[in-house]
Design a protein around this motif. Structure first.
Motif, mmCIF file in Angstrom:
data_model
loop_
_atom_site.group_PDB
_atom_site.id
_atom_site.type_symbol
_atom_site.label_atom_id
_atom_site.label_comp_id
_atom_site.label_asym_id
_atom_site.label_seq_id
_atom_site.Cartn_x
_atom_site.Cartn_y
_atom_site.Cartn_z
ATOM 1 N N THR A 1 11.775 45.733 53.990
ATOM 2 C CA THR A 1 10.588 45.957 54.812
ATOM 3 C C THR A 1 10.811 47.260 55.565
ATOM 4 O OG1 THR A 1 11.584 44.544 56.525
ATOM 5 C CG2 THR A 1 9.926 43.549 55.101
ATOM 6 N N SER A 2 9.706 47.927 55.916
ATOM 7 C CA SER A 2 9.836 49.252 56.526
ATOM 8 C C SER A 2 8.721 49.454 57.533
ATOM 9 C CB SER A 2 9.790 50.337 55.448
ATOM 10 O OG SER A 2 8.508 50.373 54.831
ATOM 11 N N ASN A 3 8.425 50.726 57.851
ATOM 12 C CA ASN A 3 7.382 51.032 58.823
ATOM 13 C C ASN A 3 6.020 50.479 58.407
ATOM 14 O OD1 ASN A 3 5.693 53.522 57.622
ATOM 15 N ND2 ASN A 3 7.831 53.748 57.021
ATOM 16 N N HIS A 4 5.787 50.314 57.114
ATOM 17 C CA HIS A 4 4.514 49.740 56.658
ATOM 18 C C HIS A 4 4.375 48.300 57.149
ATOM 19 C CE1 HIS A 4 2.585 52.534 53.629
ATOM 20 N NE2 HIS A 4 3.671 53.183 53.984
ATOM 21 N N TYR A 5 5.390 47.495 56.889
ATOM 22 C CA TYR A 5 5.346 46.092 57.313
ATOM 23 C C TYR A 5 5.298 45.985 58.835
ATOM 24 C CZ TYR A 5 6.726 41.170 57.730
ATOM 25 O OH TYR A 5 6.773 39.828 58.042
ATOM 26 N N LEU A 6 6.048 46.843 59.508
ATOM 27 C CA LEU A 6 6.037 46.834 60.971
ATOM 28 C C LEU A 6 4.639 47.155 61.508
ATOM 29 C CD1 LEU A 6 7.566 46.578 63.624
ATOM 30 C CD2 LEU A 6 8.303 48.954 63.372
ATOM 31 N N SER A 7 3.928 48.080 60.857
ATOM 32 C CA SER A 7 2.549 48.397 61.248
ATOM 33 C C SER A 7 1.625 47.208 61.005
ATOM 34 C CB SER A 7 2.050 49.615 60.470
ATOM 35 O OG SER A 7 2.835 50.752 60.720
ATOM 36 N N ASP A 8 1.827 46.518 59.887
ATOM 37 C CA ASP A 8 1.041 45.310 59.606
ATOM 38 C C ASP A 8 1.176 44.318 60.761
ATOM 39 O OD1 ASP A 8 0.905 46.566 57.124
ATOM 40 O OD2 ASP A 8 2.125 45.084 56.082
ATOM 41 N N ILE A 9 2.428 44.067 61.131
ATOM 42 C CA ILE A 9 2.715 43.055 62.147
ATOM 43 C C ILE A 9 2.181 43.476 63.515
ATOM 44 C CG2 ILE A 9 4.570 41.847 63.348
ATOM 45 C CD1 ILE A 9 4.029 40.991 60.420
#
Length: 696
Positions: A269-277
C-alpha cells in the motif's frame, strides 16, 4: 518481450501462494467488473435515496488565522478561478472550457473539443472536466471509469483532469472570502456552481474522474473543507437546502466509491491507499452515523494508524524514497490525525460500538476491543509510537529544507498535495513566465500577471505540525495551516521520543578501488555546519545558514517496488551562500512522454558517477515499467564522522565509493571505483510536475 520479462521477474520474486492468490483475485475481479459495468452503462449510477444533509462542522472560523494570506494574491486567484483559468501541472494560466484551445505538449496537440452541455446555472459556463487542457486530449464522459486508458495518446496526461477535479482550489475560495469579505458572494456562488457542474457531468463510475480512487478521496475532503467554511459565512443562504441535499448525496457517493475501489494490496500500500483512507475518514466524519458509515469510520481510523507503520520509517522519513511524496503523505497523516482527535462525541461513541461484521472488504476491520486506538475520558487516544512518528515526519521536513526554503528533489515529484490552502509563490509577467519555462513556449497570457507557485517550498507541512505539537521547529509564517489543524484537533499532542536514530549502519568497505576523481567547492567556514542523518530514509544532511549539502542513499522505495525512486544513489544537492551549485533535476512528467519520464529518472540525469551508461536499477517497458524498478543496486554508508561521510553503491559488477569531506574552507568530493567512470551534465531542470527549465 521486455514487458513480459519484467512481469515474469516480478512474479518469480513472489511466494507461490501469494502469486496464486493474486491470479485468482484478478479473475474474480474481472467477473465482478463485467457485471457492474453492464449495470452502470445501462442506468443511472447515482444513489436512489437522499442521505441526511451534512450539518456537522469541525472548523471554528474564529480560530482561523488568515493573516498570512496576501490580499492581492487572493483577489487574483479568485478572479482566475471564476474565469475557469487554472495553472496545473505546468499548464500556465489557461481557461478550461469545452471550446478552449490547448497550447500543446512538446509538439503534441489535439483538437477534441465537444459541444458545451446544457446548463441550468444562470451566467455560468461549464468546465470540461474530461479534458487535458495542456494537450487538448479529451477522455470520454460516457465510458465506464475502469475502461479509461491512462496513457492514451502521446502527450496526453490524465493527471491534468484528475488534478483539477481534486477541487483543491475550492477551499482557497473560502479562505480568500474570509481574508477579503468583498469576495464572499462571488466565491460562494462559484463554489456552488462548480460543485453542481461537476455532479451533473460526472455521475459516479462514469468518466475519467472516478478512475483513480486517490483523487476521489482528495476531492471529497476538499469539498467538505470548503463547504464547512463557506456555510458559516453564507448569510445570504446562497447554499440553499436543495444544494445542500445534492452536495450531501455526492459526499455519500464518494465514500461509497472509495469503499468499493480501495487501492489496497496485501503486498503493497502507498500514498494512493493512504489518500483513499483519508478521504473516507473526512466523508464519514461529516456524514450522519449509522451501522454502515460507523463501520467505514472505524475502518478509516484503523487504517490511518496501520499505514503510519507501513509507510513511514522510524526516523520519520517516508518509504516512497521521495522528498515530495513525503510531503503529500505527511499532509495526509497530519490532517487525518487532527480530524480523528477532533471527532464529535457521537462519532467517538460509534467507535466503541460499531459492528465489525458490516465491513466485508479487505483488509479486515478489527472489533473495537482489538484496535490500537483507545477511548479515554470521551477522547480518542492514539498509540504513543504513532504520535512520536508523526512528530518525526514534521521534523524530517524541517531538517531537509535548504536555507532558501526549498527541499532537495530526491525521487519523484508530481506536485501532489492533500490540501493547498495558503498560496505560495511569486508574481511574474506572462513574458517572464514564458521565458523561464520551456513548457510555456508560445504561451500568451495578455497583460495580467502570472502567479508562479513554488512547489518545492514545504513550509505548509511544517505549519501543520505546529497545530499539533508545541515545538519551535514548527513555527513559521504559514499561519493558516497551523490554525486550521488546531481548529480541527481541538487539542495538542505530546511527543515523548524525539531522539534521532543514533545507529547508522555501515556496510562492508570495498578493497582498494583503482579509478579515482575528486572535485572541490570553496566555502567560507565550516565551523557552524552541523550534520543531520536519516539512516532509514537514506538522506544525510550537512547544513548551516550559508551552506547546505544533501546526500542521497535512499532505499529502492515502496518495500523494493521502486515506483517513485530515481537512479540517484550517491547524488547530491549543494547550495552555498545563496546559490544552487548542484541540484537534482526533478521529474517533469509521467505517462504523457515515457521517454522523458525515463530520462529524468535515469542515472545520466543525476550527478553520480556513471559506468558505461549502466543504470543502478533497471525498469521494464511500457506503462507498468514507468512506476517500478528492479532491485539491483545496494547503497550504504561505509564510514562517517562529524565533518565527513563515505557512501558506497554496488550494482551489476560495479563498485563505487564517494566521500564527502568538509574542511575548513572547502568541500571535497572524492570518487573511487573498480571501473572507469564519468559524470554527466544534465541540461534540463523541473521544479514541479510539468514545469521545465534549463539547469544551472
Amino acid at each position: 518481450m521486455g514487458k513480459i520479462f519484467y512481469y515474469l521477474k516480478k512474479a518469480k520474486s513472489m511466494p507461490p501462494d501469494a502469486l496464486c492468490a493474486k491470479i485468482a483475485n484478478k479473475i474474480l475481479n474481472l467477473t465482478k467488473n463485467k457485471i457492474q459495468k453492464l449495470r452502470d452503462i445501462s442506468g443511472d449510477t447515482r444513489i436512489k435515496f437522499n442521505v441526511s444533509p451534512v450539518r456537522i462542522s469541525y472548523i471554528n472560523l474564529c480560530e482561523l488565522d488568515v493573516s498570512n494570506i496576501n490580499l492581492d494574491v487572493a483577489r487574483y486567484l479568485s478572479k482566475m478561478y471564476l474565469e475557469h483559468k487554472f495553472d496545473l501541472l505546468g499548464s500556465g494560466w489557461v481557461k478550461n472550457s469545452y471550446d478552449s484551445a490547448a497550447l500543446g505538449l512538446e509538439g503534441y496537440k489535439y483538437d477534441m473539443n465537444a459541444a458545451t452541455p446544457a446548463s441550468a446555472l444562470e451566467g455560468y459556463e461549464p468546465i470540461d472536466w474530461q479534458k487535458d487542457f495542456k494537450s487538448g486530449f479529451r477522455w470520454s464522459e460516457k465510458k465506464w471509469y475502469k475502461d479509461q486508458r491512462i496513457a492514451h495518446k502521446p502527450g496526453s496526461d490524465i493527471k491534468v483532469p484528475w488534478e483539477l477535479a481534486r477541487f483543491q482550489h475550492l477551499p482557497q475560495l473560502a479562505i480568500f472570502a474570509m481574508a477579503d469579505p468583498s469576495l464572499k458572494e462571488q466565491n460562494l456562488k462559484e463554489f456552488k456552481n462548480q460543485i453542481l457542474d461537476f455532479i451533473s457531468n460526472n455521475p459516479p463510475r462514469i468518466g475519467v474522474n472516478w478512475t483513480c480512487t486517490m483523487d476521489v478521496g482528495i476531492r471529497v475532503a476538499n469539498m467538505l473543507a470548503a463547504y464547512d467554511m463557506l456555510c458559516q459565512i453564507d448569510e445570504g443562504r446562497i447554499l440553499d437546502a436543495d444544494f445542500k441535499q445534492t452536495f450531501s448525496n455526492s459526499v455519500y457517493e464518494h465514500a461509497l466509491h472509495i469503499v468499493n475501489n480501495l487501492e489496497y494490496s496485501p503486498h503493497l500500500t502507498s500514498n494512493h491507499y493512504l489518500s483513499d483512507i483519508a478521504g473516507l475518514l473526512f466523508a464519514c466524519a461529516y456524514l450522519d452515523g449509522g451501522g454502515e458509515t460507523d463501520a467505514w469510520l472505524a475502518f478509516a481510523v484503523q487504517e490511518i494508524i496501520s499505514e503510519m507503520k507501513k509507510e513511514f520509517y522510524e526516523d520519520g522519513g517516508n518509504f516512497e524514497s521521495s522528498t515530495s511524496y513525503h510531503r503529500l503523505s505527511g499532509e495526509l497523516m497530519a490532517y487525518s490525525t487532527a480530524l480523528i482527535l477532533g471527532l464529535k462525541s457521537e462519532k467517538i461513541s460509534s467507535l466503541q460500538n460499531y459492528d465489525a461484521k458490516l465491513w466485508r472488504k479487505k483488509p479486515k476491520l478489527l472489533p473495537p476491543d482489538e484496535q490500537e486506538f483507545k477511548i479515554l475520558n470521551g477522547q480518542i487516544a492514539l498509540p504513543q509510537w504513532f504520535v512520536d512518528r508523526l512528530y518525526k515526519i514534521g521534523r524530517f521536513t524541517a531538517d531537509i529544507i535548504k536555507p532558501n526554503g526549498e527541499v532537495p528533489q530526491f525521487g519523484d515529484n508530481d506536485s501532489g498535495r492533500f490540501f493547498k490552502f495558503s498560496p505560495n509563490g511569486e508574481f511574474l509577467s506572462n513574458e517572464q513566465a514564458a521565458q523561464k519555462y520551456l513548457n510555456l513556449s508560445g504561451f500568451e497570457g495578455g497583460n495580467e500577471p502570472f502567479w508562479d507557485e513554488n512547489i518545492l517550498n514545504h513550509s505548509a507541512l511544517i505549519s501543520c505540525m505546529g497545530g499539533i505539537f508545541d515545538d519551535e521547529i514548527f513555527k513559521n509564517g504559514f499561519c493558516f495551516e497551523r490554525s486550521f489543524i488546531r481548529s480541527l484537533a481541538g487539542r495538542k499532542l505530546q511527543a515523548i521520543d524525539k531522539t534521532y536514530k543514533s545507529q547508522v549502519a555501515s556496510g562492508v568497505k570495498f578493497s582498494e578501488l583503482p579509478y579515482r576523481k575528486s572535485v572541490e567547492f570553496k566555502i567560507t567556514s565550516s565551523q557552524e555546519i552541523k550534520n543531520i542523518f536519516y539512516p532509514d530514509s537514506g538522506i544525510f544532511i550537512f547544513k548551516s545558514s550559508k551552506f547546505y549539502l544533501a546526500l542521497c542513499a535512499t532505499p529502492l522505495g515502496q518495500n523494493g517496488h521502486g515506483g517513485h525512486t530515481h537512479n540517484d544513489k550517491l547524488g547530491y544537492e549543494l547550495w552555498i551562500e545563496g546559490r544552487d551549485i548542484a541540484r537534482d533535476p526533478g521529474t517533469y512528467l509521467y505517462t504523457p512522454l515515457p521517454g522523458r519520464r525515463n530520462e529524468f529518472r535515469s542515472i545520466r540525469a543525476h550527478n553520480a558517477p556513471i559506468v558505461e551508461d549502466l543504470e543502478q536499477n533497471s525498469w521494464g517497458e511500457g506503462i507498468a515499467g514507468l512506476f517500478g524498478m528492479l532491485a539491483e543496486c545496494r547503497c550504504f554508508v561505509t564510514d562517517f564522522g562529524e565533518n565527513f561521510i563515505s557512501l558506497a553503491a554496488e550494482y551489476k559488477g560495479i563498485k563505487i565509493m564517494r566521500k564527502f569531506e568538509i574542511k575548513e574552507d572547502r568541500l571535497v568530493v572524492t570518487d573511487t571505483a573498480n571501473r572507469e567512470f564519468y559524470y554527466s551534465k544534465f541540461e534540463l531542470y523541473s521544479n514541479g510536475y510539468g514545469k521545465l527549465t534549463k539547469n544551472v
